[in-house]
Design a protein around this motif. Structure first.
Motif, PDB file in Angstrom:
ATOM      1  N   PRO A   1      64.881  78.874  23.869  1.00 12.79           N
ATOM      2  CA  PRO A   1      64.409  77.511  24.177  1.00 12.79           C
ATOM      3  C   PRO A   1      62.908  77.365  23.942  1.00 12.79           C
ATOM      4  O   PRO A   1      62.133  78.290  24.142  1.00 12.79           O
ATOM      5  N   LYS A   2      62.517  76.172  23.512  1.00 10.34           N
ATOM      6  CA  LYS A   2      61.109  75.870  23.277  1.00 10.34           C
ATOM      7  C   LYS A   2      60.554  75.084  24.466  1.00 10.34           C
ATOM      8  O   LYS A   2      61.243  74.227  25.033  1.00 10.34           O
ATOM      9  N   ILE A   3      59.303  75.348  24.833  1.00  9.97           N
ATOM     10  CA  ILE A   3      58.645  74.641  25.937  1.00  9.97           C
ATOM     11  C   ILE A   3      58.058  73.353  25.380  1.00  9.97           C
ATOM     12  O   ILE A   3      57.188  73.369  24.519  1.00  9.97           O
TER      13      ILE A   3
ATOM     14  N   LEU B   1      60.503  83.147  27.200  1.00  5.93           N
ATOM     15  CA  LEU B   1      61.776  82.798  27.824  1.00  5.93           C
ATOM     16  C   LEU B   1      62.894  83.609  27.186  1.00  5.93           C
ATOM     17  O   LEU B   1      62.829  83.954  26.001  1.00  5.93           O
ATOM     18  N   PRO B   2      63.949  83.933  27.951  1.00  2.21           N
ATOM     19  CA  PRO B   2      65.108  84.632  27.369  1.00  2.21           C
ATOM     20  C   PRO B   2      65.916  83.683  26.492  1.00  2.21           C
ATOM     21  O   PRO B   2      65.730  82.469  26.510  1.00  2.21           O
ATOM     22  N   THR B   3      66.847  84.245  25.738  1.00  3.58           N
ATOM     23  CA  THR B   3      67.667  83.422  24.839  1.00  3.58           C
ATOM     24  C   THR B   3      68.870  82.846  25.572  1.00  3.58           C
ATOM     25  O   THR B   3      69.327  83.363  26.591  1.00  3.58           O
TER      26      THR B   3
ATOM     27  N   PHE C   1      69.541  84.285  31.024  1.00  5.56           N
ATOM     28  CA  PHE C   1      68.674  83.604  31.988  1.00  5.56           C
ATOM     29  C   PHE C   1      68.977  84.062  33.410  1.00  5.56           C
ATOM     30  O   PHE C   1      68.071  84.222  34.228  1.00  5.56           O
ATOM     31  N   LEU C   2      70.258  84.246  33.734  1.00  8.65           N
ATOM     32  CA  LEU C   2      70.636  84.609  35.096  1.00  8.65           C
ATOM     33  C   LEU C   2      70.191  86.026  35.444  1.00  8.65           C
ATOM     34  O   LEU C   2      69.965  86.332  36.631  1.00  8.65           O
TER      35      LEU C   2
ATOM     36  N   VAL D   1      57.259  80.305  36.787  1.00  9.57           N
ATOM     37  CA  VAL D   1      58.288  80.786  35.856  1.00  9.57           C
ATOM     38  C   VAL D   1      57.651  81.364  34.582  1.00  9.57           C
ATOM     39  O   VAL D   1      58.030  82.440  34.110  1.00  9.57           O
ATOM     40  N   LEU D   2      56.681  80.676  34.045  1.00 12.79           N
ATOM     41  CA  LEU D   2      56.070  81.082  32.769  1.00 12.79           C
ATOM     42  C   LEU D   2      54.900  82.034  33.020  1.00 12.79           C
ATOM     43  O   LEU D   2      53.735  81.614  33.073  1.00 12.79           O
TER      44      LEU D   2
END
Length: 950
Positions: free
Chosen positions: A594-596, A612-614, A665-666, A606-607
């Motif tokens: 994902p793109k921010i 970020l993971p896929t 993500f989890l 979070v960042l």
């Protein structure tokens, strides 16, 4: 006679004006008569103006009497209404001369039904006051404005005296002061066996898990058995079989609440002996204080796994239930600060939830978070629903990702076996419903055609654009049941229809519950042609008799999907989903990072290193114009977006939350923080600077809001909603610093929720939640105020009556008819002023006109006399001679006067010499006239008269 002067200081000007004019006249002694007349007229004009400004009223003694009938039309008098009308009508027939009468009907409020006049009939009630209460005080106050000023006053009250609003004894001073003659027709109402809930008490605030008492008071005038039931919302909390005694009965329930928010309670009594059911329920509420409570709705078991683990680790207050058990009322929703939907299909949510979810967010500041999956967003039927309205994403894909034109062929089995099904709904009925629902997922530019088959096929809908959905649905609804099953011819016809379409996406959906005599080899060429033409095929098999193997193979060869269901109610959902999946763009199964897009507060903590993971997939949507896109996919479609909707907030995560697409993500160390931030961002942060108080007045809720921090220019508005669905808006007005009040009429008894908000320049600065229980009126309770009427009559020296003819019996104090002088004297002043202007400008000589009028009057009188004498027979000639002589003398005298008047009309100021000369000339003329008149007879006189007139 009496005189009233509204402005007593103004008449002081009259002697000042007279003194001023006197001094002017005294100084101007040589003023001619004309100027004196003008001066006098102006004095009179000034005095008249002063009289008008003084507002003087003359009260002339007369016999005018005003009578007002007050007719009680409240519920307790409902059986007497017609008798009351008849009583007034018969009384008016006896109304004396110079009397007037009016009628006021009343219940909780009063309404003028007949204005004061002298008419002698009253046939029907035209007004509609609120009838669920009795307010005699208000009725008497309303009647006072009907009386003519200065008239003798009489009030005739027709009521049972069961006042439950206001206090009639407060009217005693005004009745005595106004010398009002009060007559009361007291109606006796029969009371049957009656038992009702008088009151229910619960603590104002309780804590979760705390046991508390619900105290119920029952009133009864009979000893009887009854069933007593306690409800909290939809849940039955307790029931008792009780024995009611005459008088007050008290019963106690115990309860415990496990969730926070406002909780409503309702007590229902069902007596064996009872005459009125309107008072058998009573409601109240309490506020359960707790941490913010979160509701998690699962589409399927385990679909909310990631949310549950996150909330557990954060020690949050939450509940997890199936979407099928979603709250059905707004009040149930308001028990939760935010609601989370994890891969939930719209069909699993009840109508009550869908009807109230928008108000929950927009009007009451609730939060909603949606997580994706194959049963969510467009695939979950969110399109054109309240969910799409409140969420930050559109169900349709737009922009560069917009789905190209689609052409769909629906091939539906209508053979005899399709008439069977579950319960009273056949498989064919569900298939037709599915076909009609699939239209809702198609755009006006898309195409559809429908073919129904048994042992032969029927073209139900020719291929056409989906522009008139209702007409197409009507054609589908006309499909009827048939005989055997022959799939191939119908499928071949669908292929022909699609091969002629220019749409970029062409898809056929086949539904059947039977078997075909054609084997798979017979379909090879047909499916090959479909593949060559870019046409895909999906199949739906229903029931145990369907040839699942054949249908599965057809779907595989046709590069589509196959479905099988023994639960026939799934057919509409399958069709709707398949129409969307046919485009191949709503489920994206591919790995991407994902793109921010926006550094929103949801990403706080979070960042850490901007990595970020896929994700392995998501459901395609598009971001709304006013929403904030936080994360996006490699196709520039939203992954995480948020939105402010009214007072509430919503968040959408378009990937799943159970690990199928989101497992990376989890398992990420910041994944739980992201989920928590998204959910907690939607929880409202309510201000505690304001206070709401809601009370009942008749059929109205009186809402009072107190706050010392309201910004200048802000408006205080509110919304409300009942458990039964009644809702509305109100605006509060400031009555004093820091206090705002609004009133709203309610119709549904029971529990209401209110939200009051401060708005400034279309922005909501603060909002506050409150609750209220609307009870039945005291009209339906035993009345304890009947003796007040007796006290009233005694204190004002009134009387009780029983017959219409007694209304106008009795002497009243002398009445006076008021005559206000303002208008008459001002009109006279204006006329006199116009006379003054005319007199001066035209230089009029009124004496000259007066003498001319006198001459003409006498001549006409002479003519009249001669006509009369001619009719007198033998004495006519003598009478003519007498008349002629008299007329000659009169004429001579008038002629002389005319000449004198004519000479006087010349200049007013002359010298003495000219006066003497004129006297001499006049004397000579008189002498000549006298000599000449001796020789004149009547005929010559008339001849001269005619000459003068010419």
């Amino acid at each position: 006679m009496g005189i009233e002067i509204t402005r007593p200081y103004v008449p002081i000007l009259v002697p000042v004006i007279l003194l001023f004019m006197y001094l002017i006249l005294k100084k101007l002694k040589g003023v001619v008569r004309k100027d004196k007349l003008i001066l006098i007229s102006r004095i009179i004009i000034l005095i008249l103006i002063v009289t008008g400004i003084s507002d003087i009223t003359l009260n002339l003694k007369g016999e005018n009497v005003s009578t007002v009938f007050l007719l009680d039309v409240s519920d307790s008098m409902s059986g007497f209404k017609n008798e009351g009308i008849k009583f007034i009508d018969n009384a008016l027939k006896e109304i004396p001369k110079n009397n007037k009468a009016g009628v006021v009907v009343f219940g909780d409020n009063a309404s003028i039904d007949k204005f004061m006049d002298a008419s002698k009939e009253y046939k029907q009630i035209k007004s509609a006051p609120v009838v669920n209460s009795t307010n005699i005080e208000e009725a008497i106050n309303s009647s006072l404005g009907l009386f003519d000023k200065g008239a003798a006053k009489r009030i005739v009250l027709i009521s049972d005296g069961e006042e439950n609003q206001g206090d009639v004894l407060k009217n005693i001073p005004v009745i005595n002061k106004e010398n009002i003659d009060l007559k009361v027709y007291k109606v006796e109402n029969a009371v049957g066996d009656e038992a009702y809930v008088e009151d229910v008490k619960v603590p104002d605030n309780i804590s979760i898990g705390e046991e508390f008492s619900v105290i119920t008071k029952i009133q009864s005038n009979v000893q009887t058995k009854a069933k007593l039931t306690l409800f909290s919302g939809r849940d039955k909390k307790g029931q008792q079989e009780v024995q009611l005694q005459k008088g007050t009965n008290t019963f106690v329930f115990k309860d415990v609440q496990t969730t926070g928010g406002f909780k409503s309670y309702r007590v229902l009594i069902e007596p064996e002996n009872d005459s009125n059911k309107s008072n058998n329920e009573y409601s109240c509420f309490t506020n359960v204080i707790s941490k913010p409570n979160i509701l998690v709705l699962e589409g399927t078991a385990g679909s909310s796994a990631g949310v549950v683990e996150t909330l557990k680790s954060a020690n949050s207050e939450f509940s997890v239930i199936s979407a099928l058990g979603a709250p059905t009322t707004l009040n149930e929703m308001l028990e939760y600060k935010t609601i989370v939907l994890a891969d939930v299909h719209v069909d699993d949510l009840n109508k009550g939830f869908m009807d109230n979810i928008e108000s929950y967010v927009k009007d009451y500041g609730g939060g909603v978070v949606t997580f994706g999956g194959e049963n969510s967003y467009a695939l979950g039927g969110y399109k054109d629903t309240a969910l799409e309205k409140i969420l930050p994403v559109n169900m349709d894909k737009k922009g560069k990702n917009e789905v190209p034109q689609i052409s769909i062929s629906l091939v539906i089995d209508k053979s005899g076996s399709m008439s069977g099904g579950e319960g009273s709904v056949s498989k064919l009925t569900l298939a037709k419903e599915a076909a009609m629902n699939s239209l809702d997922n198609l755009r006006a530019t898309d195409e559809i055609n429908v073919i129904a088959f048994d042992d032969k096929y029927q073209k139900v809908v020719e291929r056409q654009k989906v522009q008139d959905k209702e007409a197409i649905k009507g054609m589908i609804a006309g499909i009827g049941g048939g005989g055997g099953t022959s799939i191939y011819p119908a499928l071949e016809e669908a292929y022909k229809a699609q091969s002629e379409s220019s749409a970029k996406i062409k898809h056929i959906i086949l539904l059947t519950d039977g078997q075909d005599s054609f084997g798979i080899s017979n379909y090879t060429e047909l499916i090959g042609n479909m593949n060559t033409g870019g046409i895909t095929l999906s199949t739906v098999s229903v029931g145990e008799d369907a040839d699942n193997a054949l249908l599965g193979k057809l779907a595989e060869m046709g590069k589509g999907r196959t479905y099988h269901s023994d639960k026939y109610t799934d057919i509409p959902r399958i069709f709707a989903k398949e129409v969307l999946l046919s485009s191949g763009t709503y489920i994206i199964n591919e790995e991407f990072t994902p793109k921010i897009v926006s550094n929103h507060e949801i990403l706080n903590g979070v960042l850490v290193d901007n990595s970020l993971p896929t994700l392995l997939g998501y459901v395609g949507t598009s971001t709304k114009d006013k929403a904030i896109e936080i994360l996006s996919s490699n196709h520039d479609e939203p992954i995480l977006a948020c939105n402010q909707y009214g007072l509430g907030k919503t968040v959408s995560w378009t990937s799943d939350i159970n690990g199928q697409w989101s497992r990376n993500f989890l398992t990420w160390n910041k994944g739980a923080q992201l989920i928590k931030n998204a959910i907690y961002w939607t929880i409202p942060d309510l201000s505690d600077e304001g206070k709401i108080s809601i009370t009942q007045s008749g059929d109205e809720a009186v809402v009072e809001f107190y706050s010392d921090s309201v910004k200048n220019g802000s408006k205080i508005k509110g919304v409300y909603s009942s458990e039964k669905g009644e809702s509305g808006e109100l605006e509060l007005t400031q009555e004093e610093p820091g206090k705002f009040v609004g009133r709203v009429k309610l119709s549904d008894l029971g529990f209401y929720t209110f939200n009051i908000r401060e708005e400034n320049n279309d922005e909501v600065l603060n909002n506050y939640n409150g609750a209220f229980s609307f009870q039945y009126s005291d009209e339906y309770k035993f009345n304890k105020n009947k003796d007040k009427i007796d006290t009233l009559v005694s204190e004002v020296k009134g009387s009780f009556i029983n017959k219409p003819k007694e209304v106008f019996i009795g002497d009243l104090k002398s009445s006076y008819k008021p005559i206000n002088l303002t208008v008459p004297v001002l009109i006279i002043a204006i006329l006199l002023f116009l006379f003054d202007i005319t007199y001066r400008r035209l230089n009029l000589d009124f004496k000259k006109y007066f003498h001319k009028f006198k001459i003409r009057f006498n001549i006409n009188k002479g003519k009249l006399n001669r006509d009369v004498y001619k009719q007198n027979g033998e004495n006519a000639s003598d009478n003519r001679r007498v008349s002629s002589t008299v007329n000659d003398k009169d004429y001579k005298s008038d002629l002389d006067s005319s000449k004198i008047s004519s000479s006087q009309s010349k200049e007013e100021v002359i010298t003495k010499e000219s006066i003497e000369k004129r006297k001499d000339k006049k004397n000579k003329k008189v002498d000549k006239t006298e000599k000449k008149s001796e020789r004149l007879d009547t005929s010559s006189l008339l001849k001269n008269k005619k000459q003068r007139e010419n």
